[in-house]
Design a protein around this motif. Structure first.
Motif, mmCIF file in Angstrom:
data_model
loop_
_atom_site.group_PDB
_atom_site.id
_atom_site.type_symbol
_atom_site.label_atom_id
_atom_site.label_comp_id
_atom_site.label_asym_id
_atom_site.label_seq_id
_atom_site.Cartn_x
_atom_site.Cartn_y
_atom_site.Cartn_z
ATOM 1 N N ARG A 70 -24.619 -26.018 121.708
ATOM 2 C CA ARG A 70 -23.263 -26.480 121.379
ATOM 3 C C ARG A 70 -22.219 -25.701 122.162
ATOM 4 O O ARG A 70 -21.234 -26.267 122.663
ATOM 5 N N GLU A 71 -22.424 -24.383 122.267
ATOM 6 C CA GLU A 71 -21.451 -23.552 122.969
ATOM 7 C C GLU A 71 -21.403 -23.908 124.448
ATOM 8 O O GLU A 71 -20.318 -23.977 125.050
ATOM 9 N N ALA A 75 -18.248 -25.495 126.555
ATOM 10 C CA ALA A 75 -17.723 -24.822 127.739
ATOM 11 C C ALA A 75 -17.633 -25.779 128.923
ATOM 12 O O ALA A 75 -16.724 -25.682 129.754
ATOM 13 N N LEU A 76 -18.580 -26.717 129.010
ATOM 14 C CA LEU A 76 -18.615 -27.658 130.132
ATOM 15 C C LEU A 76 -17.862 -28.950 129.847
ATOM 16 O O LEU A 76 -17.832 -29.843 130.696
ATOM 17 N N THR A 192 -11.157 -13.136 122.642
ATOM 18 C CA THR A 192 -11.722 -14.237 123.429
ATOM 19 C C THR A 192 -13.202 -14.446 123.092
ATOM 20 O O THR A 192 -13.677 -15.582 123.045
ATOM 21 N N ASP A 193 -13.931 -13.362 122.841
ATOM 22 C CA ASP A 193 -15.339 -13.495 122.457
ATOM 23 C C ASP A 193 -15.450 -14.240 121.125
ATOM 24 O O ASP A 193 -16.335 -15.080 120.945
ATOM 25 N N GLY A 194 -14.552 -13.916 120.178
ATOM 26 C CA GLY A 194 -14.587 -14.592 118.893
ATOM 27 C C GLY A 194 -14.193 -16.060 119.003
ATOM 28 O O GLY A 194 -14.841 -16.935 118.412
ATOM 29 N N LEU A 195 -13.159 -16.344 119.768
ATOM 30 C CA LEU A 195 -12.734 -17.736 119.937
ATOM 31 C C LEU A 195 -13.812 -18.568 120.615
ATOM 32 O O LEU A 195 -13.952 -19.769 120.349
ATOM 33 N N ALA A 196 -14.591 -17.937 121.486
ATOM 34 C CA ALA A 196 -15.667 -18.656 122.180
ATOM 35 C C ALA A 196 -16.744 -19.135 121.212
ATOM 36 O O ALA A 196 -17.529 -20.033 121.546
ATOM 37 N N LYS A 197 -16.799 -18.567 120.010
ATOM 38 C CA LYS A 197 -17.781 -19.005 119.012
ATOM 39 C C LYS A 197 -17.354 -20.282 118.298
ATOM 40 O O LYS A 197 -18.160 -20.916 117.631
ATOM 41 N N ILE A 201 -13.565 -25.942 120.335
ATOM 42 C CA ILE A 201 -12.623 -25.657 121.414
ATOM 43 C C ILE A 201 -13.362 -25.103 122.622
ATOM 44 O O ILE A 201 -14.523 -24.686 122.532
ATOM 45 N N ARG A 202 -12.658 -25.094 123.729
ATOM 46 C CA ARG A 202 -13.164 -24.517 124.970
ATOM 47 C C ARG A 202 -12.203 -23.393 125.353
ATOM 48 O O ARG A 202 -10.996 -23.615 125.455
#
Length: 552
Positions: A70-71, A75-76, A192-197, A201-202
């Motif tokens: 999913r992550e 991202a893509l 940013t690491d937390g938001l990436a989870k 969102i991307r």
């Protein structure tokens, strides 16, 4: 360097870069998974092979793989799941042409125990015409060169299904103080690491502050004073210049080391930001279903003011107020959540007759099921569902529901507390203590901090560690002195430590706050609880009886 559909994967720097050169945040395992896909394009890779390659010599469940997939898709921008395609019963296929940059070598990524049948018929499968067009659109949209791409970004997200792109620019320090500069960099990195989870969102880290391709831009400034840190943040929409969110977070220097200060600054900003992003993502759907404005907001606020007094009379007044508001606006999600919360509160406080409890529980469940169907990714709905499952002793289901909330708000301390409760009732005391301690480190929202303090104290008492329990319980009472539960636990702690006079005084205070309590009705319901928990609770109640709790 691996290149595909406008993206660059740089194994040397462990970076994924978008069509505009922006760095896209990925956690290490998600990056490893994407590297594995890119090194094996056009071939189906089985789930077990992927897990063995990304998590070598570690046993993990398929949930870990699904989360990484999913992550990577987020991202893509692969919302249509055409770039990373699930092949039923076999695994995943990375359906893209991959090239290497000049003077670079494709890194070898050996796969253990490759199934020969998985390869047959899949090699040589590349992007079809639709995927080529999508790749071109991604590249053009990243450069901002077509009106078509610009128009597409203005469509509501819940219609297009495209992930929201959030750019996080480097946090600035208000002074040249090396500690402030270091703290700002650390908070920005953790944020940013937390938001990436967050799976909806991307997240990108724009090079040189370029944010033209982002839907939303987060900027912030950190200031150090003599007594603490002050963080100011805002989120804007580059296309319009509109400010979509502002927040300020303050963390004191006393009683917290530098790492804890950094964690609380990050969580304070991240929790508020995640909630705001979630509201924006769900705003389109909620406009059709009824936004919480005007009379709706007033009804919820008045009901909250009533319920906070925690008396049966005020409870009934609050419930009637919400029921009338919902009758006037039956599709309003916020009213549904508020009514469910109040009725669940009534169950927990025993304000419904015992004969009505099951009926009310079913009614709350029906309200939440309807809300979940309408808005499956709205945090207030998911958080209330998590709370409901915990309160009705469906602890395993509650862990799953609470975990869903954390995929949208990784800093939600209330949900960590609810997870800890389920772990307690399942007899997983060490995990529960770690969960309560994590909630305490985040300290979000601060209004709930007494709950994880009592949770940590409770676990220590269940495991016979009264000395360790005492400071947690005392801190919880200092924050919220009107909770009788904490005084009962405090009485048991004093009793175990041989401080009998203090034990009796704490027990008397508990009985004042919760009159009519006995050893029979004080413990929570035992349905679906672990024998380990039941044995520990029996010992704990014995200490309370010794301190003066009536047995019947």
């Amino acid at each position: 360097m691996l290149r595909f559909v406008g993206y660059e994967l740089d194994p040397q720097r462990s970076e994924l870069r978008g069509p505009g050169g922006e760095t896209i945040k990925l956690r290490p395992k998600a990056f490893d998974l994407l590297q594995l896909f890119a090194a094996n394009p056009g071939r189906v890779i089985g789930k077990h092979e992927l897990m063995a390659a990304v998590w070598p010599n570690v046993h993990v469940g398929e949930d870990s793989l699904f989360q990484c997939v999913r992550e990577v898709r987020a991202a893509l921008g692969d919302d249509s799941r055409q770039l990373i395609r699930a092949v039923s019963g076999r695994g995943y296929l990375f359906e893209a042409e991959v090239s290497t940059a000049p003077d670079t070598v494709v890194p070898e990524k050996p796969l253990p125990q490759i199934d020969p049948e998985a390869e047959s018929g899949s090699a040589g499968r590349w992007l079809d015409v639709k995927m080529r067009r999508r790749a071109a659109l991604v590249a053009v949209a990243g450069l901002g060169l077509t009106a078509l791409a610009a128009a597409a970004t203005r469509l509501p997200r819940f219609v297009t299904g495209a992930p929201l792109t959030v750019a996080v620019v480097p946090m600035t320090a208000a002074s040249n103080d090396p500690l402030a500069v270091r703290m700002a960099a650390g908070v920005n990195r953790d944020l940013t690491d937390g938001l990436a989870k967050i799976e909806t969102i991307r997240v990108v880290v724009p090079p040189g502050g370029a944010v033209a391709a982002a839907d939303l831009v987060v900027s912030s400034e950190l200031e150090r004073t003599e007594t603490g840190w002050n963080l100011r943040a805002r989120m804007t929409e580059p296309a319009t210049g509109a400010v979509k969110w502002t927040s300020s977070v303050s963390v004191g220097l006393a009683g917290a080391d530098e790492q804890l200060q950094q964690t609380r600054l990050t969580a304070g900003m991240g929790h508020a930001l995640a909630l705001r992003i979630n509201v924006l993502l769900n705003a389109g759907e909620r406009s059709a279903l009824g936004l919480p404005a005007g009379s709706t907001k007033a009804a919820i606020e008045q009901a909250t003011a009533s319920i906070n007094q925690t008396t049966p009379e005020r409870f009934r007044a609050a419930q009637a107020m919400l029921e009338q508001a919902l009758a006037d606006d039956p599709e309003n999600i916020d009213l549904q959540v508020a009514l469910a919360a109040f009725q669940l509160r009534g169950i927990q406080m025993a304000w419904f007759p015992a004969a009505e409890r099951e009926t009310v529980e079913n009614r709350v469940g029906e309200i939440l099921e309807r809300a979940l169907r309408a808005q499956p990714n709205y945090i207030p709905v998911l958080e209330m569902h998590c709370r409901y499952l915990s309160a009705t002793n469906r602890f395993v289901e509650s862990l799953v529901a609470c975990g869903k909330v954390l995929t949208l708000d990784p800093w939600n301390g209330t949900v960590f507390y609810l997870i800890g409760l389920s772990q307690v009732f399942l007899g997983r005391f060490d995990e529960a203590l770690a969960t309560f301690e994590q909630a305490d480190r985040f300290d979000t929202p601060q209004v709930a901090r007494w709950t994880w303090a009592i949770g940590a104290g409770w676990v220590h008492m269940l495991t016979g560690r009264a000395e360790e329990a005492l400071p947690w319980l005392q801190r919880s009472i200092a924050i919220t002195p009107a909770s009788g539960r904490t005084h009962f636990l405090l009485a048991a702690a004093y009793q175990q430590l041989g401080r009998t006079d203090e034990a009796r005084a704490a027990l008397a205070q508990a009985m004042t706050l919760r009159p009519g309590s006995t050893a029979r009705n004080l413990p929570p319901p035992t349905k679906n609880t672990s024998p380990v928990y039941l044995d520990a609770t029996e010992r704990l109640v014995g200490l309370m009886i010794a301190a003066g709790l009536p047995e019947d």
